[in-house]
Design an enzyme around this catalytic site. Structure first.
Site, PDB file in Angstrom:
ATOM      1  N   PHE A 117      10.629  47.855 -72.829  1.00 28.92           N
ATOM      2  CA  PHE A 117      11.007  47.007 -71.952  1.00 28.92           C
ATOM      3  C   PHE A 117      10.450  47.615 -70.530  1.00 28.92           C
ATOM      4  O   PHE A 117      10.657  46.884 -69.414  1.00 28.92           O
ATOM      5  CB  PHE A 117      12.279  47.022 -71.897  1.00 28.92           C
ATOM      6  CG  PHE A 117      13.146  46.308 -72.751  1.00 28.92           C
ATOM      7  CD1 PHE A 117      13.013  44.834 -72.636  1.00 28.92           C
ATOM      8  CD2 PHE A 117      13.877  46.971 -73.844  1.00 28.92           C
ATOM      9  CE1 PHE A 117      13.310  43.977 -73.905  1.00 28.92           C
ATOM     10  CE2 PHE A 117      14.311  46.031 -74.956  1.00 28.92           C
ATOM     11  CZ  PHE A 117      14.046  44.880 -74.919  1.00 28.92           C
ATOM     12  N   VAL A 120       9.583  54.117 -67.353  1.00 26.64           N
ATOM     13  CA  VAL A 120      10.601  54.975 -66.939  1.00 26.64           C
ATOM     14  C   VAL A 120      10.086  56.012 -65.879  1.00 26.64           C
ATOM     15  O   VAL A 120       8.999  56.561 -66.106  1.00 26.64           O
ATOM     16  CB  VAL A 120      11.009  55.775 -68.031  1.00 26.64           C
ATOM     17  CG1 VAL A 120      12.334  56.527 -67.569  1.00 26.64           C
ATOM     18  CG2 VAL A 120      11.674  54.686 -69.168  1.00 26.64           C
ATOM     19  N   ASP A 178      19.504  50.790 -82.393  1.00 25.94           N
ATOM     20  CA  ASP A 178      17.726  51.408 -82.114  1.00 25.94           C
ATOM     21  C   ASP A 178      17.959  52.926 -81.879  1.00 25.94           C
ATOM     22  O   ASP A 178      17.213  53.460 -81.181  1.00 25.94           O
ATOM     23  CB  ASP A 178      17.050  50.835 -81.023  1.00 25.94           C
ATOM     24  CG  ASP A 178      15.667  50.635 -81.129  1.00 25.94           C
ATOM     25  OD1 ASP A 178      15.132  51.353 -82.156  1.00 25.94           O
ATOM     26  OD2 ASP A 178      15.175  50.593 -79.790  1.00 25.94           O
TER      27      ASP A 178
HETATM   28  N1  ATP Z   1      17.184  59.597 -68.661  1.00 27.45           N
HETATM   29  C1  ATP Z   1      15.907  59.907 -69.012  1.00 27.45           C
HETATM   30  N2  ATP Z   1      15.562  61.218 -68.814  1.00 27.45           N
HETATM   31  C2  ATP Z   1      14.469  61.725 -68.879  1.00 27.45           C
HETATM   32  N3  ATP Z   1      13.494  60.963 -69.813  1.00 27.45           N
HETATM   33  C3  ATP Z   1      13.761  59.693 -70.057  1.00 27.45           C
HETATM   34  C4  ATP Z   1      15.003  59.205 -69.851  1.00 27.45           C
HETATM   35  N4  ATP Z   1      14.940  57.835 -70.361  1.00 27.45           N
HETATM   36  C5  ATP Z   1      13.722  57.853 -70.865  1.00 27.45           C
HETATM   37  N5  ATP Z   1      12.987  58.788 -70.589  1.00 27.45           N
HETATM   38  C6  ATP Z   1      11.660  58.933 -71.175  1.00 27.45           C
HETATM   39  O1  ATP Z   1      11.123  57.673 -70.979  1.00 27.45           O
HETATM   40  C7  ATP Z   1      10.395  57.410 -72.195  1.00 27.45           C
HETATM   41  C8  ATP Z   1      10.492  55.978 -72.380  1.00 27.45           C
HETATM   42  O2  ATP Z   1      11.651  55.361 -72.532  1.00 27.45           O
HETATM   43  P1  ATP Z   1      12.200  54.192 -73.089  1.00 27.45           P
HETATM   44  O3  ATP Z   1      13.696  54.125 -73.482  1.00 27.45           O
HETATM   45  O4  ATP Z   1      11.854  53.147 -72.116  1.00 27.45           O
HETATM   46  O5  ATP Z   1      11.379  54.043 -74.416  1.00 27.45           O
HETATM   47  P2  ATP Z   1      11.501  54.483 -75.978  1.00 27.45           P
HETATM   48  O6  ATP Z   1      12.887  55.221 -76.090  1.00 27.45           O
HETATM   49  O7  ATP Z   1      10.412  55.142 -76.408  1.00 27.45           O
HETATM   50  O8  ATP Z   1      11.476  53.161 -76.683  1.00 27.45           O
HETATM   51  P3  ATP Z   1      12.369  51.725 -76.742  1.00 27.45           P
HETATM   52  O9  ATP Z   1      11.949  50.860 -75.747  1.00 27.45           O
HETATM   53  O10 ATP Z   1      12.414  51.551 -78.209  1.00 27.45           O
HETATM   54  O11 ATP Z   1      13.747  52.364 -76.320  1.00 27.45           O
HETATM   55  C9  ATP Z   1      11.142  58.177 -73.211  1.00 27.45           C
HETATM   56  O12 ATP Z   1      10.384  58.311 -74.694  1.00 27.45           O
HETATM   57  C10 ATP Z   1      11.504  59.372 -72.542  1.00 27.45           C
HETATM   58  O13 ATP Z   1      10.486  60.319 -72.492  1.00 27.45           O
END
Ligand code: ATP
Ligand code: NAG
Ligand code: NAG
Ligand code: NAG
Ligand code: NAG
Ligand code: NAG
Ligand code: MG
Length: 915
Positions: free
Chosen positions: A567, A570, A685
């Site tokens: 989405f 980050v 998920d």
């Molecule tokens: N709260 C957090 N603290 C530290 N790193 C984070 C945090 N949230 C996300 N990240 C980092 O950002 C990346 C992207 O997160 P995001 O949730 O957008 O994608 P994802 O988990 O890889 O896939 P999905 O969109 O299916 O959830 C993560 O893989 C992680 O490395």
């Protein structure tokens, strides 16, 4: 022929030989060496320690990397004179050049294509010219300062700087800059500080300034003067200081109500006209406004807040004190406003009596009867406010360049006898005038026809109507979202006994970084981050302003990206006090209503759910199109990085103990989701990238964007498929039917990943192995030797192997084909947690677990730590069981011993944060 061929073969191999020689010998640092010796030769009296007998890497202010390439030259304020080499671009590793505050002269060297160059300080010297192309290809540049080089040959801001897309600071004041501002600011999305005062810039403000993130805009004191209107400022929402004085700007002071950070606005000595928007002096942060020597009209701006407001030499306001103007004056100023407040009117239409010598206006008995604005080259529209001049008999607007339609209000004027609008560019239908009105409309080719968009074929009409249906749907959605947010806020307000808004002032890391450098420091620049940045509600949810998020992420600087997902992106954000956050920013392409839907789902779920093993939502932000979520920052990243990418990332592999602890943490988090009293949630998920790790390597489950609220009693919802291949339960993939058992399945897959160190789906291995679940289940069923498939990173002893065997068995149950055969999460926790008990003497975690995790918060914990702690631990349990230790650390920052509730704690946090 043959000779020829041989000859070219020879020269070809000679060429390759040269290439090889060039690549393998230290030619590059020979480059550095020859450039540095030119540098030395050019200086009239070189700094101490500069000598051709010592290596340039040892010279004062010169730093090199391990391969003797110059990385920085720092010679600030060294009283240097002389000239520089014409070309510094061979210093290919150069990151930083600081030559400011010397007396260097001659040409500025070329820095072309120095792709590592981040900072370039050349200000306060006596350079004489900037060769063209000197700043091209500087793709890493963040700071360029050439201010105070008054003897430079006239030069223009080079378009080349467009390539420096990370540019944050551009200073070229008093540097003989000429020409107009390039329209390239959409390429410079990080630009925050633009100072070009005391030059000879001309032309108008480019449109691309409008969407920029510029905070400091200094364009004051141009020799001839910038011109055109200031309208573009309305869109510069990050603006905190705008110095535009001593120019030739025309038109009105724009509406700056979106520039919430604006504190200093210098507009004196221009040609501004019109009414000062009332919102200007009520902007929350405004402190300093100068309007002197303009042609401003209407009421004097209200200054009940006592800001520093000056307007000397403005003799065109309607009165000499604040307060509304006479109604006829107000109406005629609205008329002028529709024409963009032309200067011809501003010069004359002053004072509070429209019948006292106003040009083009005739009165009888104190009432305006004629307005004759013919042949004035006016552009703009006919104001409906003419309808307020109830004694108007004659209105002449002919031979201008007016657009828009004839307002209906004109047809209602009781005494109107004459209306001439001939020879303009009016359009639309002509209202029905009484027959006594003599109407002249000739010379308006579009007048009297239906508005152009309606004039098409049937297909066109259809397109139009579906468009408008879309627009209506858009409006409805927007209204619903706004209503939702308002309802949410009201709900929170009514549910908290104390006041709804609490403020917490923050300073940005950006500014901290800037001032610690000491040279890019701007004395005017402090204090532009203010209260109201965070609105803290009592249950710990926070609405964060986009401004703060920009500040703490260094304007969403690409270097702050910690990851990307389905989405959006980050970012890591850091507050001045060191508190870190993770900001998930929905990309605009993902901003379909699906994205919005996920966003709201995530907000509403996360505000209800708080648990030590679920990543806490600290706040959210809805900013126009943008949707942002603020999470607690998880410093050790994702589980997948530690299990699958530890080699690349040079991390130690996780021990079995750690894996087991993480598995239990995840199981507890998900168990909590599944077993919430009123509602049950299904994650949908679960996967290692959605499991995040804290400094203590304890895990929290992230990403509730896909969570669906299962209706009471019936833990099954049929919705569209969401999730990630490799972790999808078969019945879910086949039917889309979702129960808590899809999370159990995914959890089983994660257990298998922890055991084997292999990904759920791995294209790099043979087909029979690529789908982890099938492969691993086959091994379990065939009772093959498990030790062969265990992750090689694990140290195996008898005890560990036993433990792994039990977990492997559990993973088999969790991934059973039939959902009914899978255990529930409570059961999983019961099986897994005794396995860690084995190591309990070494583990401090379990102790925390029972003591609500508060026992180890010591008085010397920093506020951000406490906050983070408090945010993540602040479950409803904490409120209800009363005897929490919250007060003790809240009070440790203030004074004594009265127990305080979390809200009071935050109050104290607020006061300490302001120190
Ligand atoms: N709260 C957090 N603290 C530290 N790193 C984070 C945090 N949230 C996300 N990240 C980092 O950002 C990346 C992207 O997160 P995001 O949730 O957008 O994608 P994802 O988990 O890889 O896939 P999905 O969109 O299916 O959830 C993560 O893989 C992680 O490395
Ligand atoms: C700057 O250079 C000019 C000549 O280009 C010279 O006349 C002037 O004195 C110099 N100014 C300073 C401050 O060195
Ligand atoms: C400023 O620029 C204008 C137009 O480019 C030019 O006519 C004028 O001479 C310049 N003024 C000075 C002082 O250089
Ligand atoms: C207002 O501006 C003046 C000069 O521009 C400056 O000296 C003063 O400090 C400013 N005041 C505030 C409150 O910013
Ligand atoms: C003037 O006209 C406008 C538009 O027709 C109307 O909204 C406004 O209230 C009127 N003002 C006065 C003072 O009558
Ligand atoms: C009228 O205005 C339009 C755009 O505002 C402009 O292109 C056109 O040249 C103007 N015509 C006259 C006669 O001023
Ligand atoms: Mg995620």
């Amino acid at each position: 022929m043959d000779d020829n061929g041989r000859g070219s073969l020879l020269s070809l191999s000679a060429f390759f030989f040269l290439l090889v020689v060039r690549a393998t010998t230290a030619t590059d640092d020979d480059d550095d060496s020859s450039v540095m010796s030119k540098f030395l030769d050019g200086l009239s009296s070189p700094p101490q320690g500069w000598s051709s007998r010592t290596s340039y890497c040892k010279w004062t202010g010169v730093s090199c990397d391990s391969s003797s390439h110059v990385t920085s030259i720092s010679l600030e304020s060294m009283s240097l004179s002389g000239t520089l080499p014409s070309d510094l671009s061979p210093l290919s590793r150069l990151k930083s050049v600081s030559l400011q505050r010397n007396s260097l002269s001659g040409s500025i060297p070329s820095f072309a294509n120095l792709a590592s160059l981040e900072e370039l300080f050349l200000d306060n010297n006596n350079f004489t010219d900037i060769p063209s192309g000197a700043f091209q290809g500087l793709t890493s540049l963040q700071v360029l300062s050439v201010s105070n080089n008054p003897n430079l040959q006239p030069w223009m801001i080079p378009e080349d700087l467009k390539e420096s897309s990370g540019l944050v600071t551009l200073y070229a004041s008093d540097a003989n800059v000429v020409g107009s501002l390039p329209d390239f600011f959409h390429s410079l999305s990080s630009l925050q500080h633009l100072r070009l005062s005391y030059n000879n810039l001309t032309g108008s403000l480019p449109a691309s300034l409008g969407g920029s993130s510029i905070q400091t805009l200094w364009l004051n004191n141009q020799e001839q003067g910038l011109s055109g209107t200031l309208n573009v400022l309305s869109g510069m929402t990050q603006l905190s200081q705008a110095w535009l004085h001593k120019n030739q700007f025309t038109g009105p002071v724009p509406d700056l109500s979106k520039c919430e950070s604006l504190f200093d606005l210098q507009l004196r000595d221009n040609l501004l006209t019109g009414i000062v928007p009332a919102s200007l002096t009520s902007l929350s942060n405004i402190q300093n406004v100068s309007l002197d020597n303009n042609k401003l009209q209407g009421p004097i701006p209200d200054n009940s807040r006592n800001i520093k407001l000056t307007y000397h030499g403005v003799d065109t306001f309607c009165k000499t004190s604040a307060g509304p103007c006479d109604p006829q004056v107000t109406t005629l100023l609205e008329v002028a406003g529709a024409l963009g407040y032309p200067m011809t009117l501003a010069d004359s239409w002053s004072g509070n009596d429209a019948c006292q010598g106003w040009i083009f206006v005739t009165c009888q008995g104190g009432k305006v009867t004629t307005v004759a604005l013919s042949k004035q080259h006016f552009i703009g529209a006919i104001s409906p406010s003419f309808g307020n001049l109830t004694s108007l008999r004659s209105l002449l607007l002919n031979d201008n360049n007016l657009t828009g339609s004839i307002p209906d209000s004109l047809a209602k004027l009781p005494d109107l006898e004459m209306l001439d609008v001939s020879n303009n560019n009016l359009s639309g239908l002509v209202p029905k005038f009484p027959s006594k009105v003599k109407l002249v409309t000739s010379g308006n080719p579009l007048l009297g026809k239906k508005l152009s968009s309606g004039g098409g074929s049937g297909a066109g009409g259809l397109g139009g109507s579906s468009n408008s249906a879309g627009a209506i749907a858009g409006i409805v959605i927007t209204v619903l979202i706004i209503a939702g947010v308002v309802a949410f806020i009201l709900f929170r307000c009514f549910h908290s006994k104390s006041s709804c808004r609490k403020t917490w002032s923050v300073k940005s890391s950006v500014h901290k970084a800037e001032s610690s450098k000491g040279r890019a420091k701007s004395p005017q620049n402090q204090g532009n981050i203010r209260n109201n940045d965070f609105l803290i509600f009592d249950n710990g949810n926070v609405m964060v302003s986009i401004h703060v998020l920009r500040q703490v992420t260094n304007n969403f600087f690409p270097g702050n990206i910690i990851g990307r997902g389905g989405f959006g992106t980050v970012y890591r954000g850091v507050f001045e006090d060191g508190m870190e956050i993770a900001v998930k920013r929905m990309e605009s392409s993902a901003m379909s209503d699906k994205g919005i839907h996920e966003f709201q789902a995530e907000i509403s779920v996360l505000t209800q759910v708080r648990h030590r093993h679920l990543v806490a939502l600290l706040g959210f932000c809805i900013n126009g199109n943008e949707r942002l979520l603020v999470y607690e920052f998880m410093p050790r990243g994702t589980l997948s990085q530690h299990v699958f990418e530890w080699r690349e990332r040079q991390l130690p592999p996780l021990s079995w103990k750690q894996r087991l602890t993480i598995a239990v943490d995840v199981a507890r988090g998900v168990e909590y989701l599944h077993s919430l009293a009123q509602q049950s949630f299904i994650h949908r998920d679960l996967k290692p990238s959605n499991i995040l790790l804290g400094d203590d390597m304890r895990a929290k489950v992230a990403d509730f964007g896909l969570v669906r609220n299962a209706p009471d009693g019936k833990y099954s919802v049929e919705t569209r498929l969401a999730g990630t291949f490799g972790y999808l339960a078969p019945e879910y993939a086949a039917t889309g039917k979702v129960t808590t058992k899809v999370d159990i399945f995914a959890f089983g897959v994660i257990l298998m990943e922890l055991i084997t160190g292999r990904k759920a789906l791995d294209d790099t291995v043979s087909d029979e192995r690529s789908h982890l679940v099938s492969w691993f289940r086959r091994i379990l069923i065939n009772k093959e030797d498990l030790s062969k498939v265990i992750d090689e990173a694990l140290d195996l002893d008898e005890e560990t192997l036993q433990s792994i065997t039990k977990v492997a068995e559990l993973s088999g149950h969790c991934t059973a084909r039939e959902p009914q055969q899978r255990p529930d999460m409570g059961h999983v926790v019961n099986i897994l947690s005794p396995l860690i008990e084995q190591w309990r003497p070494e583990s401090r975690y379990e102790l925390e677990e029972d003591g609500l995790g508060m026992s180890d918060i010591s008085l010397n914990m920093s506020l951000p730590q406490v906050l983070q702690r408090w945010q993540s631990e602040g479950t409803s349990t904490m409120y209800s069981n009363g005897t929490t230790t919250t007060s003790s650390y809240g009070l440790s920052q203030t004074d004594s011993s009265t127990p305080s509730k979390p809200s009071t704690f935050k109050d104290s946090m607020q006061s300490t944060n302001r120190r």
